[in-house]
Design an enzyme around this catalytic site. Structure first.
Site, PDB file in Angstrom:
ATOM      1  N   GLU A   1       3.804 -10.450  14.468  1.00  0.00           N
ATOM      2  CA  GLU A   1       3.356 -10.725  15.794  1.00  0.00           C
ATOM      3  C   GLU A   1       3.215 -12.499  15.706  1.00  0.00           C
ATOM      4  OE1 GLU A   1      -1.258 -10.386  17.773  1.00  0.00           O
ATOM      5  OE2 GLU A   1      -0.532  -9.144  16.018  1.00  0.00           O
TER       6      GLU A   1
ATOM      7  N   ARG B   1       0.978  -1.191   0.063  1.00  0.00           N
ATOM      8  CA  ARG B   1      -0.034  -0.012  -0.109  1.00  0.00           C
ATOM      9  C   ARG B   1       0.767   1.324   0.058  1.00  0.00           C
ATOM     10  NH1 ARG B   1      -2.904  -4.024   2.550  1.00  0.00           N
ATOM     11  NH2 ARG B   1      -2.096  -3.657   4.604  1.00  0.00           N
TER      12      ARG B   1
END
Length: 191
Positions: A109, A72
């Site tokens: 994560e 993005r």
């Protein structure tokens, strides 16, 4: 720092940018409130305002490179680079660039990832801004900074359209300033 805390408080463009971002609950997994910038891209005025705010900020900072984080960051970076007279350098996921690359791994994560850029795309001493759509923990931006500094670039600042409230107290990533336009929207702000 958030744009509203840095001279743009009350700027109607920030509200329009925020309103143009769709919130998709439970995507890509339960509990995530996905901030979908594709709807921002569909709103030509909000998209232009987003680019213009960044351009106004970086126009006089002697930036020679805009580095966009996959994927993005590729949507905002080229327009900003063209407007300020800089080159655009894509920072890609592994095995997406055809030439010789330099890479930087980072922890997510739930695992690890890596950013790569072409060898020679950025020269020592070039002044760089790093652009992405959203900053959550700063891990990806941190890897981008390390990658660029390894080739001798001077990272001037990192810029994101959206920043989670948790980063509000962290105005820097790896010692570099962080500039954010808006906070994420909540689902009840969308309807």
């Amino acid at each position: 720092m958030f744009a509203a805390e840095n001279g743009l408080k009350g700027d109607p463009r920030l509200q329009a940018i925020s309103r143009a971002i769709r919130v998709v609950p439970d995507f890509p997994k339960p509990g995530i409130m996905f901030q979908d910038i594709t709807t921002l891209l569909l709103d030509h005025k909000a998209f232009k305002d987003t680019v213009d705010i960044f351009v106004d900020r970086y126009r006089d900072m002697d930036v020679s490179v805009v580095a966009g984080v996959e994927a993005r960051g590729f949507m905002f970076g080229p327009a900003i680079a063209l407007a300020i007279g800089a080159k655009f350098v894509p920072l890609r996921k592994p095995r997406k660039l055809p030439g010789e690359v330099i890479s930087e791994s980072y922890v997510l994560e739930y695992g690890t990832d890596c950013l790569e850029m072409h060898v020679g795309a950025v020269e020592p001493g070039e002044r760089v801004i790093v652009i992405d759509d959203l900053v959550a923990t700063g891990g990806t931006l941190s890897a981008a900074i390390k990658l660029l500094e390894r080739v001798g670039a001077e990272v001037v600042e990192c810029a994101c359209v959206i920043g989670l409230p948790e980063v509000k107290d962290h105005c820097r990533i790896n010692g570099k300033p962080l500039y954010i336009l808006v906070e994420p929207r909540l689902l009840d702000e969308c309807c």
